[in-house]
Every structure is written in C-alpha cells, then in structure tokens.
Design a protein around this motif. Structure first.
Motif, PDB file in Angstrom:
ATOM      1  N   TRP A 230      -6.827  42.084 -48.682  1.00 45.37           N
ATOM      2  CA  TRP A 230      -6.157  42.438 -47.422  1.00 45.37           C
ATOM      3  C   TRP A 230      -7.140  43.061 -46.440  1.00 45.37           C
ATOM      4  O   TRP A 230      -6.856  44.044 -45.777  1.00 45.37           O
ATOM      5  CB  TRP A 230      -4.924  43.309 -47.643  1.00 45.37           C
ATOM      6  N   ILE A 231      -8.302  42.375 -46.325  1.00 47.57           N
ATOM      7  CA  ILE A 231      -9.318  42.809 -45.360  1.00 47.57           C
ATOM      8  C   ILE A 231      -9.774  41.644 -44.478  1.00 47.57           C
ATOM      9  O   ILE A 231     -10.867  41.680 -43.902  1.00 47.57           O
ATOM     10  CB  ILE A 231     -10.532  43.445 -46.064  1.00 47.57           C
ATOM     11  N   LEU A 232      -8.946  40.592 -44.358  1.00 43.29           N
ATOM     12  CA  LEU A 232      -9.287  39.505 -43.447  1.00 43.29           C
ATOM     13  C   LEU A 232      -9.332  40.032 -42.014  1.00 43.29           C
ATOM     14  O   LEU A 232      -8.658  41.012 -41.674  1.00 43.29           O
ATOM     15  CB  LEU A 232      -8.251  38.384 -43.530  1.00 43.29           C
ATOM     16  N   PRO A 233     -10.109  39.408 -41.129  1.00 41.00           N
ATOM     17  CA  PRO A 233     -10.183  39.887 -39.736  1.00 41.00           C
ATOM     18  C   PRO A 233      -8.844  39.746 -39.019  1.00 41.00           C
ATOM     19  O   PRO A 233      -8.062  38.832 -39.297  1.00 41.00           O
ATOM     20  CB  PRO A 233     -11.248  38.986 -39.116  1.00 41.00           C
ATOM     21  N   GLU A 234      -8.610  40.653 -38.099  1.00 42.41           N
ATOM     22  CA  GLU A 234      -7.350  40.618 -37.345  1.00 42.41           C
ATOM     23  C   GLU A 234      -7.252  39.407 -36.426  1.00 42.41           C
ATOM     24  O   GLU A 234      -6.177  39.112 -35.903  1.00 42.41           O
ATOM     25  CB  GLU A 234      -7.193  41.906 -36.530  1.00 42.41           C
ATOM     26  N   SER A 235      -8.355  38.679 -36.226  1.00 40.79           N
ATOM     27  CA  SER A 235      -8.337  37.484 -35.383  1.00 40.79           C
ATOM     28  C   SER A 235      -7.760  36.264 -36.082  1.00 40.79           C
ATOM     29  O   SER A 235      -7.645  35.190 -35.478  1.00 40.79           O
ATOM     30  CB  SER A 235      -9.763  37.159 -34.922  1.00 40.79           C
ATOM     31  N   MET A 236      -7.378  36.406 -37.352  1.00 43.89           N
ATOM     32  CA  MET A 236      -6.750  35.283 -38.065  1.00 43.89           C
ATOM     33  C   MET A 236      -5.493  34.826 -37.320  1.00 43.89           C
ATOM     34  O   MET A 236      -4.811  35.640 -36.686  1.00 43.89           O
ATOM     35  CB  MET A 236      -6.382  35.701 -39.480  1.00 43.89           C
ATOM     36  N   PRO A 237      -5.170  33.530 -37.396  1.00 40.34           N
ATOM     37  CA  PRO A 237      -3.994  33.020 -36.675  1.00 40.34           C
ATOM     38  C   PRO A 237      -2.695  33.713 -37.055  1.00 40.34           C
ATOM     39  O   PRO A 237      -1.828  33.932 -36.214  1.00 40.34           O
ATOM     40  CB  PRO A 237      -3.952  31.547 -37.057  1.00 40.34           C
ATOM     41  N   LEU A 238      -2.544  34.038 -38.347  1.00 41.35           N
ATOM     42  CA  LEU A 238      -1.357  34.741 -38.814  1.00 41.35           C
ATOM     43  C   LEU A 238      -1.776  35.998 -39.560  1.00 41.35           C
ATOM     44  O   LEU A 238      -2.924  36.131 -39.989  1.00 41.35           O
ATOM     45  CB  LEU A 238      -0.524  33.854 -39.752  1.00 41.35           C
ATOM     46  N   LEU A 253       1.215  19.751 -56.683  1.00 41.53           N
ATOM     47  CA  LEU A 253       1.792  20.144 -55.401  1.00 41.53           C
ATOM     48  C   LEU A 253       0.880  21.191 -54.762  1.00 41.53           C
ATOM     49  O   LEU A 253       0.345  22.059 -55.459  1.00 41.53           O
ATOM     50  CB  LEU A 253       3.192  20.734 -55.589  1.00 41.53           C
ATOM     51  N   TYR A 254       0.746  21.120 -53.443  1.00 43.98           N
ATOM     52  CA  TYR A 254      -0.122  22.030 -52.722  1.00 43.98           C
ATOM     53  C   TYR A 254       0.647  22.638 -51.555  1.00 43.98           C
ATOM     54  O   TYR A 254       1.150  21.916 -50.700  1.00 43.98           O
ATOM     55  CB  TYR A 254      -1.370  21.300 -52.219  1.00 43.98           C
ATOM     56  N   VAL A 255       0.738  23.949 -51.544  1.00 44.13           N
ATOM     57  CA  VAL A 255       1.480  24.667 -50.507  1.00 44.13           C
ATOM     58  C   VAL A 255       0.486  25.442 -49.647  1.00 44.13           C
ATOM     59  O   VAL A 255      -0.396  26.123 -50.174  1.00 44.13           O
ATOM     60  CB  VAL A 255       2.496  25.653 -51.132  1.00 44.13           C
ATOM     61  N   ASP A 256       0.632  25.337 -48.333  1.00 41.49           N
ATOM     62  CA  ASP A 256      -0.234  26.070 -47.410  1.00 41.49           C
ATOM     63  C   ASP A 256       0.635  26.680 -46.312  1.00 41.49           C
ATOM     64  O   ASP A 256       1.027  25.991 -45.375  1.00 41.49           O
ATOM     65  CB  ASP A 256      -1.278  25.138 -46.805  1.00 41.49           C
ATOM     66  N   LEU A 257       0.958  27.957 -46.453  1.00 44.21           N
ATOM     67  CA  LEU A 257       1.820  28.604 -45.466  1.00 44.21           C
ATOM     68  C   LEU A 257       1.053  29.021 -44.217  1.00 44.21           C
ATOM     69  O   LEU A 257       1.669  29.441 -43.236  1.00 44.21           O
ATOM     70  CB  LEU A 257       2.517  29.821 -46.074  1.00 44.21           C
ATOM     71  N   GLN A 258      -0.286  28.914 -44.244  1.00 45.06           N
ATOM     72  CA  GLN A 258      -1.050  29.165 -43.027  1.00 45.06           C
ATOM     73  C   GLN A 258      -0.811  28.038 -42.027  1.00 45.06           C
ATOM     74  O   GLN A 258      -0.819  28.255 -40.822  1.00 45.06           O
ATOM     75  CB  GLN A 258      -2.545  29.268 -43.358  1.00 45.06           C
ATOM     76  N   ASP A 259      -0.586  26.840 -42.547  1.00 47.44           N
ATOM     77  CA  ASP A 259      -0.300  25.691 -41.690  1.00 47.44           C
ATOM     78  C   ASP A 259       1.193  25.669 -41.399  1.00 47.44           C
ATOM     79  O   ASP A 259       2.005  25.283 -42.242  1.00 47.44           O
ATOM     80  CB  ASP A 259      -0.727  24.396 -42.383  1.00 47.44           C
ATOM     81  N   GLN A 260       1.559  26.058 -40.195  1.00 45.90           N
ATOM     82  CA  GLN A 260       2.963  26.162 -39.825  1.00 45.90           C
ATOM     83  C   GLN A 260       3.466  24.921 -39.087  1.00 45.90           C
ATOM     84  O   GLN A 260       4.482  24.958 -38.406  1.00 45.90           O
ATOM     85  CB  GLN A 260       3.173  27.414 -38.960  1.00 45.90           C
ATOM     86  N   MET A 261       2.709  23.834 -39.197  1.00 48.97           N
ATOM     87  CA  MET A 261       3.098  22.515 -38.671  1.00 48.97           C
ATOM     88  C   MET A 261       2.937  22.386 -37.164  1.00 48.97           C
ATOM     89  O   MET A 261       2.915  21.286 -36.629  1.00 48.97           O
ATOM     90  CB  MET A 261       4.532  22.160 -39.078  1.00 48.97           C
ATOM     91  N   VAL A 262       2.826  23.503 -36.457  1.00 47.33           N
ATOM     92  CA  VAL A 262       2.603  23.478 -35.016  1.00 47.33           C
ATOM     93  C   VAL A 262       1.331  24.270 -34.723  1.00 47.33           C
ATOM     94  O   VAL A 262       1.192  25.402 -35.172  1.00 47.33           O
ATOM     95  CB  VAL A 262       3.793  24.095 -34.248  1.00 47.33           C
ATOM     96  N   LYS A 263       0.406  23.670 -34.006  1.00 46.36           N
ATOM     97  CA  LYS A 263      -0.826  24.366 -33.623  1.00 46.36           C
ATOM     98  C   LYS A 263      -0.873  24.513 -32.114  1.00 46.36           C
ATOM     99  O   LYS A 263      -0.541  23.593 -31.370  1.00 46.36           O
ATOM    100  CB  LYS A 263      -2.043  23.609 -34.135  1.00 46.36           C
ATOM    101  N   LYS A 264      -1.288  25.681 -31.682  1.00 42.32           N
ATOM    102  CA  LYS A 264      -1.323  26.005 -30.264  1.00 42.32           C
ATOM    103  C   LYS A 264      -2.740  25.859 -29.728  1.00 42.32           C
ATOM    104  O   LYS A 264      -3.685  26.415 -30.296  1.00 42.32           O
ATOM    105  CB  LYS A 264      -0.821  27.435 -30.061  1.00 42.32           C
ATOM    106  N   ALA A 265      -2.908  25.135 -28.647  1.00 36.90           N
ATOM    107  CA  ALA A 265      -4.208  24.994 -28.002  1.00 36.90           C
ATOM    108  C   ALA A 265      -4.287  25.963 -26.823  1.00 36.90           C
ATOM    109  O   ALA A 265      -3.349  26.072 -26.044  1.00 36.90           O
ATOM    110  CB  ALA A 265      -4.415  23.565 -27.525  1.00 36.90           C
ATOM    111  N   GLY A 266      -5.393  26.660 -26.728  1.00 35.89           N
ATOM    112  CA  GLY A 266      -5.554  27.621 -25.642  1.00 35.89           C
ATOM    113  C   GLY A 266      -6.945  28.200 -25.661  1.00 35.89           C
ATOM    114  O   GLY A 266      -7.902  27.531 -26.056  1.00 35.89           O
ATOM    115  N   LEU A 267      -7.062  29.468 -25.283  1.00 32.54           N
ATOM    116  CA  LEU A 267      -8.371  30.102 -25.228  1.00 32.54           C
ATOM    117  C   LEU A 267      -8.908  30.447 -26.606  1.00 32.54           C
ATOM    118  O   LEU A 267     -10.101  30.693 -26.768  1.00 32.54           O
ATOM    119  CB  LEU A 267      -8.307  31.363 -24.360  1.00 32.54           C
ATOM    120  N   ARG A 268      -8.034  30.471 -27.597  1.00 33.55           N
ATOM    121  CA  ARG A 268      -8.488  30.755 -28.958  1.00 33.55           C
ATOM    122  C   ARG A 268      -7.627  29.961 -29.947  1.00 33.55           C
ATOM    123  O   ARG A 268      -6.525  29.526 -29.619  1.00 33.55           O
ATOM    124  CB  ARG A 268      -8.415  32.247 -29.273  1.00 33.55           C
ATOM    125  N   TYR A 269      -8.163  29.781 -31.147  1.00 31.55           N
ATOM    126  CA  TYR A 269      -7.428  29.086 -32.202  1.00 31.55           C
ATOM    127  C   TYR A 269      -6.186  29.901 -32.557  1.00 31.55           C
ATOM    128  O   TYR A 269      -6.259  31.110 -32.714  1.00 31.55           O
ATOM    129  CB  TYR A 269      -8.327  28.929 -33.433  1.00 31.55           C
TER     130      TYR A 269
END
Length: 333
Positions: A230-238, A253-269
C-alpha cells in the motif's frame, strides 16, 4: 421495517446508510460516531438518532440489526454486546485482528442465535461473482493454483486511515484476497509462509509493513500466492490495483479490476471507475449488494454467505502469515 444501527459513520458507514435508505425494507434508527462534527452532520443527513458511544445506543434503542464499521482492531466489543442482546450483525472485514477475540466473537454469535455477515464484499463484486459461477460449474476443471495482487496507493495508510499503524497490508488488503481463495477453492488451508518489508512507511513515522507476500497451501496440496503493498504512488488511475488469476486443469480466468472498461483521454492517464456505478439512482456497488443480501437474510431467515466461521478462519490465516514473517518459518493454520 428492519431497524438498523450503524457504528462508525466514515465513508463505509455512509455507504451503508444510503443503501438502507434504498432498500425499502429497512431503516437507519440510530448511528454512532466518536467524531462529534461527523455525528451531527450525519444525524441531519439521515434524520436519525445519534450517539458518541455505541453502548449508549444499545441501551437507548430497540434495534434489529447493527453494522460495525469501526477500524479493523475495534470490532470485538460491539459485536459481542450486539450478539448478547440478540441483535443481528454485519461486521467489516477482517472479523478481528486477534484470534482470541475472533473466537470470543464467534462464540457469542452462536450463543446469541443471531445472524452475522462478515464484510468480504468481493463475494458480491460482479467479476468475482462470474468467476465463482465458472469455478462451481467446473469450467476450469480442478483449481491448481490462484495468484493475487492487491495493492493500494500510499494515500490509504498515510491519509485515508488514521489508524494504519494498528493495521497492515495483511489485515487491510490480503484479508480480501485470501477470503476469495478460500471461497473459490472451498477447501481447507493448512499452511502459510510469508515475508514482509518495512521501509517506506516506517521512514514516515508509520510503523507497519509496506508490503507482504504470502503462499498458502491447501489440503489437496495445491497453492495460492498473494502479494499486497500500500505504497503505490498517488498518481495511479485508481486508489487500488486488484488482479487475480485462477488456473485450473482445463482452463484459466484472469481478473483485472484496474481495467474498468472505460479509459479517459486527457492531460494524464486516467480511468473512469465504472464498477458499482449507480444506475437509475440505485446503488450497485459490491458493499451495497452485500448489505442488501444481509437484509434479505434477516427478512427470509436465511444464512449469510460469509458468516463468523469464514471470519474466524480468515483471522487465523492472516495472523499465521504475520507470525510467519516474524519467525521466518512456515506456520500451520
């Protein structure tokens, strides 16, 4: 209407209060919070009675059920008192951070004849619900191994939790991952070996682990591996990054809850958090679905999916992995 009390009105307590308000068969009769400002705000928001002491709430209110949303290490007293009063209980995971306390809680629940749901919310998380169905249908054949990675950003132990020194990635994160493994395998875990690292958070004055890695052996001599930091950078998407793989004899089976099926394009990932998005104003998140299932347990006199036995087992496993880190030896469960 089922009369609920809620102990702890942080983010979780408020999610549960909102869920109860939408249930149509329950009502928030009282809340408690040691933070007087939060208490007063939520008394007005939910138009309910409020107390700074949960024992006073039990004395003054006629409750059918209670939700214990206190910090990890403060579950025992409200659970035991509620059980002795014949009040049904939903308690956040981990059930307890102490085996003796967890055993006392489970005994009180059994003697009180009350229903208890331990808040392993991922059993109601739609990707894992689909995984469980596939596993139970034998789509993968027998499970050979499970591998889990559940991490949080450093925001969690440094800003979100005021009590992270009294917890760890084991209690706060691995309790989720390990419960899922036990639920999916439906087999007794027998041994655990774990290692842990204390560097980053200790340097910031927070005396707990940065990360923990563990391997659990089941009674059929298969294994599962777990890692949580629990020391990932605060800039992580979630706020969290949760990945899980289930490998069977006939498929995976492979589960990835970081991938929320919608990705936002903008000034940062960035990601848009889609799992649990309200639909037509109705709450759909795993915590809300979990509570609604508990309300149905009370209404229809059915047994909760994750009861005190699951909570006690989880406490034993996570306690054993902490002991394994300290003693650098495999621990029997």
């Amino acid at each position: 209407m089922i009369k609920f009390g809620i102990i702890g009105m942080g983010t979780r307590g408020q999610i549960y209060a909102d869920t109860i308000a939408q249930s149509g068969s329950a009502v928030v009769s009282a809340i408690t919070d040691i933070n007087k400002e939060s208490l007063e705000k939520n008394i007005k928001k939910y138009k309910t009675n409020g107390y700074t002491n949960f024992e006073n709430m039990f004395e003054q209110e006629e409750l059918d059920a209670v939700i214990v949303a206190t910090p990890d290490f403060l579950h025992k007293n409200p659970v035991v008192i509620a059980a002795k009063r014949g009040i049904h209980i939903m308690v956040e995971k981990p059930f307890s951070t102490d085996i003796a306390e967890a055993t006392e809680m489970a005994t009180a629940i059994k003697q009180g004849g009350v229903k208890c749901l331990v808040g392993f919310e991922n059993r109601w998380n739609s990707p894992f619900v689909a995984v469980k169905e596939a596993v139970d249908n034998k789509d993968l054949g027998e499970i050979i191994t499970l591998n889990s990675r559940l991490n949080d950003t450093i925001y969690v132990p440094t800003k979100m939790l005021k009590w992270s020194t009294n917890s760890s990635p084991g209690w706060f994160l691995l309790s989720h991952s390990i419960d899922l493994a036990c639920w999916l395998k439906n087999m007794k875990p027998t041994k655990v070996f774990a290692v842990g690292t204390r560097k980053k958070l200790v340097s910031m004055g927070i005396d707990t682990y940065d990360s923990i890695q563990a391997t659990i052996t089941f009674s059929d001599d298969t294994h599962a591996t777990f890692t949580s930091s629990w020391i990932l950078p605060e800039s992580m998407p979630l706020l969290y990054d949760f990945k899980y793989e289930i490998i069977g004899e006939d498929g995976s089976l492979y589960v990835d809850l970081q991938d929320q099926m919608v990705k936002k394009a903008g000034l940062r990932y960035d990601h848009v958090h889609t799992l649990g998005t309200p639909i037509n104003g109705k709450l759909t998140s795993a915590p809300s679905q979990m509570l609604l299932s508990f309300i149905d347990n009370i209404r229809y006199d059915t047994e909760p999916v994750a009861g005190p036995e699951a909570g006690l087992l989880n406490t034993r496993i996570v306690s054993a992995l902490h002991k394994s880190i300290e003693e650098k030896e495999i621990q029997e469960i």
